[in-house]
Design a protein around this motif. Structure first.
Motif, short mmCIF file in Angstrom:
data_model
loop_
_atom_site.label_atom_id
_atom_site.label_comp_id
_atom_site.label_asym_id
_atom_site.label_seq_id
_atom_site.Cartn_x
_atom_site.Cartn_y
_atom_site.Cartn_z
N MET A 31 25.21 52.70 55.89
CA MET A 31 26.28 51.96 55.22
C MET A 31 27.21 52.95 54.54
N PRO A 32 28.51 52.72 54.52
CA PRO A 32 29.43 53.66 53.86
C PRO A 32 29.05 53.86 52.40
N GLU A 33 29.38 55.04 51.86
CA GLU A 33 28.98 55.38 50.51
C GLU A 33 30.16 55.63 49.57
N ASP A 34 31.38 55.40 50.04
CA ASP A 34 32.49 55.82 49.19
C ASP A 34 33.63 54.81 49.13
N THR A 35 33.33 53.50 49.20
CA THR A 35 34.36 52.47 49.01
C THR A 35 34.11 51.69 47.74
N VAL A 36 35.17 51.18 47.12
CA VAL A 36 35.00 50.25 46.01
C VAL A 36 34.32 49.00 46.53
N ARG A 37 33.35 48.51 45.76
CA ARG A 37 32.67 47.27 46.12
C ARG A 37 32.70 46.34 44.90
N ILE A 38 32.43 45.07 45.16
CA ILE A 38 32.39 44.09 44.07
C ILE A 38 31.00 43.46 44.06
N ASP A 39 30.40 43.42 42.87
CA ASP A 39 29.08 42.83 42.69
C ASP A 39 29.18 41.84 41.55
N GLY A 40 29.23 40.54 41.88
CA GLY A 40 29.48 39.54 40.85
C GLY A 40 30.89 39.72 40.32
N ASN A 41 31.02 40.00 39.03
CA ASN A 41 32.32 40.26 38.42
C ASN A 41 32.52 41.74 38.09
N THR A 42 31.70 42.60 38.68
CA THR A 42 31.74 44.03 38.39
C THR A 42 32.29 44.79 39.58
N LEU A 43 33.23 45.70 39.31
CA LEU A 43 33.70 46.63 40.34
C LEU A 43 32.80 47.85 40.35
N LEU A 44 32.35 48.23 41.52
CA LEU A 44 31.50 49.41 41.70
C LEU A 44 32.29 50.47 42.43
N LEU A 45 32.49 51.61 41.78
CA LEU A 45 33.20 52.72 42.39
C LEU A 45 32.21 53.83 42.69
N PRO A 46 32.57 54.78 43.56
CA PRO A 46 31.64 55.84 43.92
C PRO A 46 31.06 56.56 42.71
N GLY A 47 29.80 56.98 42.85
CA GLY A 47 29.13 57.68 41.77
C GLY A 47 28.49 56.76 40.75
N GLY A 48 28.47 55.47 41.03
CA GLY A 48 27.86 54.53 40.09
C GLY A 48 28.77 54.08 38.98
N VAL A 49 30.09 54.32 39.10
CA VAL A 49 31.04 53.84 38.09
C VAL A 49 31.13 52.32 38.16
N ARG A 50 30.97 51.68 37.02
CA ARG A 50 31.03 50.22 36.94
C ARG A 50 32.13 49.82 35.97
N VAL A 51 33.01 48.92 36.41
CA VAL A 51 34.10 48.45 35.57
C VAL A 51 34.03 46.94 35.49
N ARG A 52 34.00 46.43 34.27
CA ARG A 52 34.05 44.98 34.03
C ARG A 52 35.25 44.67 33.15
N PHE A 53 35.81 43.50 33.34
CA PHE A 53 36.98 43.05 32.59
C PHE A 53 36.51 41.98 31.61
N ILE A 54 36.65 42.26 30.31
CA ILE A 54 36.04 41.44 29.27
C ILE A 54 37.10 40.65 28.50
N ARG A 55 36.89 39.35 28.40
CA ARG A 55 37.76 38.50 27.59
C ARG A 55 37.46 38.77 26.12
N THR A 56 38.51 38.73 25.29
CA THR A 56 38.30 39.03 23.88
C THR A 56 39.35 38.32 23.03
N LEU A 57 39.21 38.47 21.73
CA LEU A 57 40.13 37.86 20.79
C LEU A 57 41.37 38.73 20.64
N ARG A 58 42.52 38.09 20.56
CA ARG A 58 43.77 38.81 20.36
C ARG A 58 43.94 39.13 18.88
N LEU A 59 44.23 40.39 18.59
CA LEU A 59 44.36 40.84 17.22
C LEU A 59 45.76 40.53 16.67
#
Length: 346
Positions: free
Chosen positions: A1-29
């Protein structure tokens, strides 16, 4: 399986090297004063553009990536937890770098620094516009001039969020991995408990599209990011030599911001409910945060970003009452498999 594409797991973006990015809702200051880090209200739902090829705009299919629904003036932050290898991550808002204020680039720069260093940087809540502070990411429609993109470049063309990651150079990465293996052996020998956990889902790099500076045929994204209030947060200076990083990005992804009605039309899903008001959240006693890292060095404020005005200057004052968190609610922190996502032309 390829090892170097962005993937999506649930609501998490998985980038090469185990980088995980999630987008979090929050309160506006509030847009006046400096505040602690606001609490999270859960993840934004994230979907692949290619899964809705029949209902998304044609320009979105060309750019690929993912999309998420966001309300007018809703705030968000990006969480970077779970990185398993060092990485340099560029974050763009309408193809303006959120760290340096410079135009989007296909390379890493150090003067000024145009990326965050993972896993050292746990999250990013806004643009680098002050010393030891950021101005909160807040969603606004394109066309009003209120986005960071509009205020810095004078036009609103791209919208959305752009992410691009760089791994260590092959030699440095192998040396880092060897060091980790030695540490693991030493820990086992000493009888230390725990481990590194399960490896991340397999990932693969999307084929690069057009050069980052190339112009699109027409505007596609419905929403972009402006700024709201100021909070205490450092963006850490990279302590590695510049030569440690790869000269080529490992992966990139375009994140489209969708209005709730468009989200329903495109996906057939109900958007998440509008965020609760700040006073109700504070009355519930849920925590806010201060993050302290005595060894970290903050990058200097980006000159291009210091003059970006909050969305209230464009859309009118926020009349929602503000109730500050009680001192006991602010908690000190710190010092201590999915589907592939297609890339396209952007």
């Amino acid at each position: 399986m390829p090892e170097d594409t962005v993937r999506i797991d649930g609501n998490t973006l998985l980038l090469p090297g185990g980088v995980r990015v999630r987008f979090i809702r929050t309160l506006r200051l509030p847009e006046k004063g400096t505040h602690a880090l606001p609490p999270g209200l859960g993840e934004f739902p994230v979907r692949r553009v290619e899964d809705y090829a029949e209902t998304v705009p044609a320009e979105w299919r060309e750019r690929g990536g993912v999309m998420l629904p966001v309300y007018l003036r809703e705030a968000m932050w990006l969480a970077f937890g779970g990185s398993t290898e060092p990485a340099a991550l560029q974050v763009g808002v309408g193809k303006v770098c959120a760290v340096s204020g410079r135009p989007w680039s296909a390379r890493l720069d150090r003067d000024p620094q145009n990326y965050v260093v993972l896993p050292r940087q746990p999250w990013l809540d806004g643009i680098n516009s002050g010393k030891g502070t950021v101005r909160q990411f807040v969603a606004v429609p394109l066309g009003l001039g209120a986005t960071v993109e509009g205020q810095v470049t004078g036009e609103e063309v791209w919208g959305g969020i752009q992410l691009q990651s760089f791994p260590l150079s092959p030699e440095k990465l192998e040396r880092w991995r060897a060091d980790q293996r030695r540490l693991a052996r030493a820990s086992r020998t000493a009888g230390a408990a725990g481990g590194y956990g399960a490896p991340p889902a397999p990932m693969a790099m999307a084929a690069p599209g057009a050069a980052p500076g190339s112009a699109p045929k027409r505007r596609a994204a419905a929403m972009g990011l402006g700024v709201g209030g100021t909070m205490r947060q450092e963006i850490y200076r990279d302590e590695r030599p510049a030569a440690d990083w790869s000269s080529e990005p490992g992966a990139r992804v375009f994140v489209h911001l969708v209005t709730p009605p468009e989200w329903r039309r495109i996906t057939g899903e109900a958007p998440p409910p509008s965020p609760v008001d700040r006073a109700a959240y504070t009355r519930a006693g849920l925590p806010w945060f201060d993050y302290f890292d005595e060894d970290g060095t903050d990058v200097a404020p980006a000159e291009e970003l210091t003059s970006v005005q909050p969305v209230g200057e464009w859309l009118g004052e926020d009349h929602e009452p503000w109730q500050s968190p009680a001192p006991g609610q602010i908690k000190p922190l710190g010092d201590a498999p999915g589907k592939p996502v297609a890339d396209g032309d952007w």
